[in-house]
Each structure stands twice: as structure tokens, then as C-alpha cells.
Design an enzyme around this catalytic site. Structure first.
Site, mmCIF file in Angstrom:
data_model
loop_
_atom_site.group_PDB
_atom_site.id
_atom_site.type_symbol
_atom_site.label_atom_id
_atom_site.label_comp_id
_atom_site.label_asym_id
_atom_site.label_seq_id
_atom_site.Cartn_x
_atom_site.Cartn_y
_atom_site.Cartn_z
ATOM 1 N N ASP A 220 47.015 41.412 36.309
ATOM 2 C CA ASP A 220 46.570 41.308 37.701
ATOM 3 C C ASP A 220 45.442 40.308 37.912
ATOM 4 O O ASP A 220 45.004 40.115 39.042
ATOM 5 C CB ASP A 220 46.125 42.675 38.222
ATOM 6 C CG ASP A 220 44.842 43.168 37.554
ATOM 7 O OD1 ASP A 220 44.490 42.635 36.483
ATOM 8 O OD2 ASP A 220 44.199 44.080 38.108
ATOM 9 N N ARG B 83 40.972 45.441 43.617
ATOM 10 C CA ARG B 83 42.279 44.853 43.855
ATOM 11 C C ARG B 83 42.571 44.801 45.341
ATOM 12 O O ARG B 83 41.832 45.331 46.176
ATOM 13 C CB ARG B 83 43.340 45.686 43.128
ATOM 14 C CG ARG B 83 43.354 45.524 41.624
ATOM 15 C CD ARG B 83 44.152 44.293 41.241
ATOM 16 N NE ARG B 83 45.487 44.395 41.809
ATOM 17 C CZ ARG B 83 46.511 45.011 41.220
ATOM 18 N NH1 ARG B 83 46.354 45.565 40.045
ATOM 19 N NH2 ARG B 83 47.701 45.060 41.805
ATOM 20 N N TYR C 235 40.514 50.309 33.350
ATOM 21 C CA TYR C 235 40.875 50.140 31.940
ATOM 22 C C TYR C 235 40.018 51.105 31.127
ATOM 23 O O TYR C 235 38.780 51.077 31.230
ATOM 24 C CB TYR C 235 40.580 48.724 31.462
ATOM 25 C CG TYR C 235 41.392 47.628 32.106
ATOM 26 C CD1 TYR C 235 42.601 47.206 31.549
ATOM 27 C CD2 TYR C 235 40.937 46.974 33.253
ATOM 28 C CE1 TYR C 235 43.334 46.178 32.127
ATOM 29 C CE2 TYR C 235 41.658 45.952 33.831
ATOM 30 C CZ TYR C 235 42.856 45.550 33.261
ATOM 31 O OH TYR C 235 43.581 44.539 33.831
ATOM 32 N N PRO D 36 44.977 44.512 26.835
ATOM 33 C CA PRO D 36 45.011 44.267 28.286
ATOM 34 C C PRO D 36 43.636 44.013 28.852
ATOM 35 O O PRO D 36 43.487 43.362 29.874
ATOM 36 C CB PRO D 36 45.623 45.549 28.850
ATOM 37 C CG PRO D 36 45.332 46.594 27.835
ATOM 38 C CD PRO D 36 45.392 45.883 26.504
#
Length: 607
Positions: free
Chosen positions: A49, A236, A244, A318
Site C-alpha cells: 500500500d 490510508r 503491522y 512487509p
């Protein structure tokens, strides 16, 4: 049952970020390019993202950067939280810092769902119509004819494709094959290319949620390092936040099974870390668990005919936020090179630079990611240690310090004269900057102007051409360029001068800098000024690039924005050498033919 047969210049396997970037590199070309994916459509939710500025610049060159940016969430501020020993281990904010790297001169990062980014890239392929995209299609067999791999006109790879819905097969004969089919790449496995590196995975929970919380920094990038663990949050679009969390404390050998981790457990871990602040989820549209080690393949290509990009050749945690960005950079690196080799009939040797350029970058990311992951998850880390690691990560992940080694495409120019710039070097990416169009006064960012059209760009920095001496040298350079670079030679010339716009007349400039087209007239988008704009200030291009206005400077940009060479006007012969060496069986030209030397009579008279 007989199968259909087709011949393509490039077959791309996988329509993720790497494959779609490779495919978009061919927009506007007449080459035959096909991209396939076993999915029925682009992603709907989840996965990567974060888009770093360098990736947005690539999307800008495709003409879709603004579309992405319109939907994305900018990341402007970072809040660091740490356990406060004076408050019985309760977390408290220790620092708020801007999310920026000064050298960039613009936002470092934005966030947007990978599915949305993929859909915009797919729509761009449909808009241009240069690349054929087939969903529900996967490869099932590959054969490479080793006897023809050195023939530039041959189709050495034969790939059998199968429709995942109907089972119908077709045979594709391809000059080149690119595999962007992810961490479980069919192509990599078929070629028997192995991952090497750290195989001791740790387990991460990642989720998108709409948060209901009293945590004050929920709409910032935040890192909370408490006595029970560490969580990172990233704002976001559409009220979402991504979390995370290392579910095993960052241990080298995980004992946590991914299938045992649920969204509820990830949320519970975040709640424990953020306590005494509360956190609930209004909704959780996407959740995943990663068991990812830091691994990279030894081979990024085979025979310089088959290439692997993105997650097919390197994987990492990630948390590093680099998966989609490295995939985009890999895809663009090989995409423009394939287009140039095919369209310009260039030396195929330049394709070998894909591995020599991108594998060291992938390895450096792996090394950084391994250390960063351990730092992120450590429970005994001090605040100062964590801050130092985070700030180092900010600069590293932008990619601004990447410098590709000397090769056919990167040529350091040796000169006895003083350097013309302090901030440009062969093999490094030119930073984005604002310039003002000479003809209509409209300001534009460089990477909006440096569109993906298959050509190198020669940036001419003549200084203040309102001064007679500099104007004369600029005109003399125009004579030399007209003699050595004909239209259609795969190069576009763009001038950025430092005079006041009002002191320069467009029609007084040499025609090579404002080329004529019988259908469209003069090209008004090749001359720019490093001058004040009416509404957006001044880009201060010469200052940002550390450039003296002295004798003038030339910067040859590759199609991906990296500098192939930079030199003074007096060393312009290096340009002829560069393009000569890109031709098969290159020969060295004599100095008399090459040189643009001040005062020498080798420059032809102006026609």
C-alpha cells in the site's frame, strides 16, 4: 485439439505491479506485447500500500501519477512512542518528526490500496491499446531454442498458455519473456532458479481497519514501542489505517503458525501495545499473515531472453514497505530496455545490465530489511537506537542513493576541467524539479514532462542565454547536435536555461532545440526556464542540481530517469561515443568526427 499460435516481441507473465509496470513501458509503441495473468481481474483489496516518490515518478512518466495521487493518502508526519520508565512503563509520545527527506524536495510517500493502483495501470493499458492483456490465462510449458538465442530477430521461447476457465490452450512464440508472477513464480520454478538467503522466517499480522480509538496519532504514521511489543500504523485512504505487528516478537525461528493467527488476535496484540489507549475496529476490509524471510535469487535473467522481476526474485518483510516499489523499479528497468533494444535495433548486450543493476539493489534491500526487522521487534531497544534506525530507513527506502555501476548505459566522463555539478553523477537518478515553459509560462514537474515514449533525453543546461557569450555557445552546440543527431535517432533534446523568460525569444533559438513537424508545427515543449512561476514559486533547478552556470552542461537521461552521462559542452563528443556503443559491432569514431571543441572548425556551418 489444435491450438492457436501467435508471435510476440514480449510476453509478460503476471499482472501485478512488476508485470503491469513492464507492460506500461510499451504504451505508444508498435511492438507486439502480451501480458497474461491467471486471475480474473486486478486485486480488489490488500497487499502492498505504500508508494515512494520514486515510484510515483514512474507513474508520472506513464501519465497516471496524478490519478493515483488524487486517491492516495499523503504521509506527512511520523509520531514515535516509547515506554516511559518514569510512568510505570506506560507509553508516551517521545517525538514527532516530518515524514520527509530533504533531498527529494517533495513528499516522500503516499499510501493507496494495491488493487486501486493495479486497476489504474490496467486502465492505462486499455487506453493506449499497445499491449494485449489476457486474464484467466496461465503458462503451462516453456521451451527455449538455444540455437537461436543470439539471433535478434528470432523467437527462441515457445510458451504454452492455458485458459483457466475453458482449458483451451494456445502457443506463443516470443522474442523475450518477463516473469512478474510473484513470490510463488511459475516461471522461476520452471527455470529451476532457487532463492538464497535467510530462510528463518518471522510471522507478521497485517490488517486494514477503520479504527475507533482515543489514540491521538491514529492519522499519522506512528510507531509504538512498548514493553509488550511494537506496532506500526500507517494512515490510508477512506478512513482506513494499516497496522503491522510482529506476532512472534521478531524471533529468528518462528514458533507461530500463520493459520493460527486471526484478525481478532492481531487486534488484541495492537490493543495490548497501545494500552492504556483503547482501540476497536469499525470494520476490517482486509487482513493477512506473512511468513516472509529475506531472500534473493542468484539469477535475475536467463540467456538475456527471459527475465524475472519483483517478488519473483526477491522477498522481504512487509514492514519494509518496499515490495511494490522494488517491483515497479524492476519492471521499469527491464521494460524500457526491451523497448529500446527492439525499437532501435540496439545492442542486446545492454539487456545484461538489468541483472547487474537490479540484483545489487535487491541484495542491499534484503540486508537493510533484515537489520530493520530485528530493530523493529526488539523489546530491549532504546529510544535513541530506534530513532536512528528509523531515520536511516527513511533515506534508504527512497532509493535516492542508488547508483548503478558503469556499463553500456552508464558512462562516467573523465575530464580535466572542474566539475559542472555537485549533485549529479552517472548512474544516479536525477531528482524531480519544477521548470517553467518558455512559451506559455506554465510550470511543470520534470517527471510529468519526461513521458515514457521510448527515447533517451538530452537535457541541455546552457545557463543564462540572455548573455551574448552563452547564447553563442548554445547556438554553436545546436549546430553540432544538428550534424550528429538526426530526427528519429531515439533522443529528445530539452533545454532548461537560467535566464529570465522575458529576456529570451523562442524563435531566436536554434531550430534543433525547437524542432519542427509538418503536421504540428514547432514543438513548444522543449524549451524551459529555471525562473519564477506566477503561482508555484521557482524550482531553483540549477541550485538544486548544484550546477554552475559557467560553460554549460549536458545531462543524458535514460528512459527511467537515471543519468547515463553528464559533461560540459566541450565534451559533447562523449554523446556520439555513447550511442555508437549501443549499436551492434560498435566502432570508435575519430576525435575529428566526434568533437565539439570550442574554437575548433569541426562544427559544420548552420544550414
Amino acid at each position: 485439439m489444435a491450438t492457436a499460435t501467435d508471435y510476440v516481441d514480449v510476453l509478460i507473465i503476471g499482472a501485478g505491479p512488476a508485470g503491469l509496470t513492464t507492460a506500461n513501458s510499451f504504451n505508444g509503441s508498435s511492438l507486439r506485447v502480451r501480458i497474461i495473468d491467471k486471475k480474473a481481474a486486478p486485486l480488489e483489496f490488500g497487499r502492498a500500500d505504500g508508494l515512494k516518490s520514486i515510484s510515483l515518478e514512474v507513474l508520472d512518466s506513464f501519465g497516471i501519477g496524478d490519478t493515483i495521487l488524487k486517491d492516495a493518502q499523503p504521509c506527512e508526519e511520523i509520531a514515535l512512542w516509547h515506554t516511559d520508565p518514569e510512568k510505570d512503563g506506560i507509553i508516551s509520545r517521545t517525538m514527532t518528526i516530518p515524514d520527509r527527506v530533504e533531498e527529494l524536495g517533495k513528499a516522500r510517500e503516499v499510501t493507496l490500496d494495491q488493487g486501486r493502483i493495479e486497476r489504474v495501470m490496467v486502465e492505462n493499458l486499455y487506453k493506449h491499446g499497445s499491449v494485449r492483456l489476457s486474464w484467466n490465462t496461465q503458462p503451462v510449458a516453456l521451451h527455449t531454442d538455444l540455437l537461436t538465442i543470439d539471433d535478434p530477430e528470432a523467437y527462441p521461447s515457445t510458451v504454452t498458455l492455458q485458459n483457466t476457465e475453458t482449458g483451451i490452450q494456445e502457443t506463443i512464440h516470443a522474442k523475450y519473456v518477463v516473469g512478474g508472477d510473484g513470490a510463488h513464480s511459475w516461471l522461476r520454478k520452471y527455470l529451476n532458479i532457487k532463492f538464497s538467503g535467510d530462510l528463518t522466517d518471522s510471522t507478521w499480522g497485517v490488517m486494514n481497519l477503520v479504527p475507533k480509538t482515543n489514540f491521538p496519532d491514529i492519522r499519522k504514521v506512528f510507531v509504538v514501542h512498548s514493553k509488550v511489543g511494537t506496532v506500526m500504523g500507517v494512515p490510508r485512504e477512506n478512513k482506513l489505517v494499516r497496522l503491522y505487528i510482529s506476532m512472534d516478537g521478531g524471533t529468528r525461528h518462528t514458533s507461530v503458525k500463520a493459520e493460527d493467527i486471526t484478525p481478532e488476535k492481531v487486534l488484541e496484540a495492537a490493543q495490548a501495545i497501545l494500552a492504556p489507549y483503547t482501540l476497536e475496529a469499525g470494520r476490517i476490509p482486509w487482513f493477512s499473515v506473512y511468513n516472509v524471510g529475506q531472500r534473493v535469487t542468484d539469477e535475475f535473467s536467463r540467456y538475456d531472453r527471459i527475465f524475472l522481476v519483483g517478488d519473483a526474485v526477491h522477498t522481504h518483510s512487509p514492514k519494509a514497505g518496499q515490495g511494490m516499489n522494488t517491483s515497479i523499479q524492476d519492471g521499469y528497468n527491464i521494460g524500457w530496455k526491451l523497448r529500446y533494444v527492439l525499437a532501435q535495433k540496439a545492442d542486446r548486450g545492454l539487456l545484461s545490465t538489468y541483472q547487474t543493476e537490479r540484483r545489487p539493489v535487491a541484495q542491499a534491500l534484503i540486508d537493510f530489511d533484515r537489520a530493520y526487522l530485528e530493530t523493529f521487534a526488539r523489546k530491549d531497544i532504546t529510544h535513541d537506537e530506534f530513532l536512528d534506525a528509523y531515520l536511516a530507513g527513511q533515506a534508504f527506502t527512497t532509493g535516492i542513493h542508488i547508483q548503478y555501476p558503469p556499463s553500456l548505459l552508464v558512462k562516467p566522463v573523465s575530464t580535466n576541467s572542474p566539475p559542472h555539478t555537485t549533485n549529479l553523477a552517472s548512474g544516479k537518478r536525477i531528482p524531480d524539479f519544477q521548470m517553467v515553459n518558455q512559451s506559455d509560462a506554465v510550470p511543470v514537474q520534470a517527471y510529468h514532462r519526461f513521458t515514457n515514449d521510448g527515447r533517451f533525453r538530452l537535457l541541455v543546461f546552457p545557463g543564462d542565454i540572455s548573455q551574448r557569450e552563452r547564447f553563442s555557445r548554445y547556438t554553436q552546440l545546436g549546430d553540432w547536435l544538428a550534424a550528429h543527431f538526426l530526427p528519429g535517432s531515439g533522443i529528445e533534446i530539452i533545454t532548461i536555461h537560467s535566464a529570465k523568460r522575458g529576456d529570451v525569444e523562442f524563435m531566436d533559438l536554434h531550430p534543433v532545440f525547437r524542432p519542427w513537424n509538418d503536421e504540428e508545427g514547432w514543438d513548444y515543449w522543449c524549451i524551459y526556464a529555471d525562473d519564477e512561476s506566477y503561482h508555484k514559486g521557482q524550482g531553483r533547478v540549477y541550485e538544486r542540481l548544484g550546477m554552475s552556470g559557467g560553460k554549460g552542461m549536458l545531462v543524458l537521461l535514460r528512459l527511467d530517469g537515471y543519468v547515463s552521462l553528464s559533461c560540459g559542452f566541450e565534451e559533447a563528443g562523449a554523446l556520439v561515443d555513447f550511442f555508437q556503443q549501443l549499436k551492434p559491432q560498435a566502432r570508435t569514431l575519430s576525435r575529428a568526427v566526434r568533437g565539439f571543441e570550442a574554437g575548433q572548425p569541426v562544427i559544420p556551418p548552420r544550414r
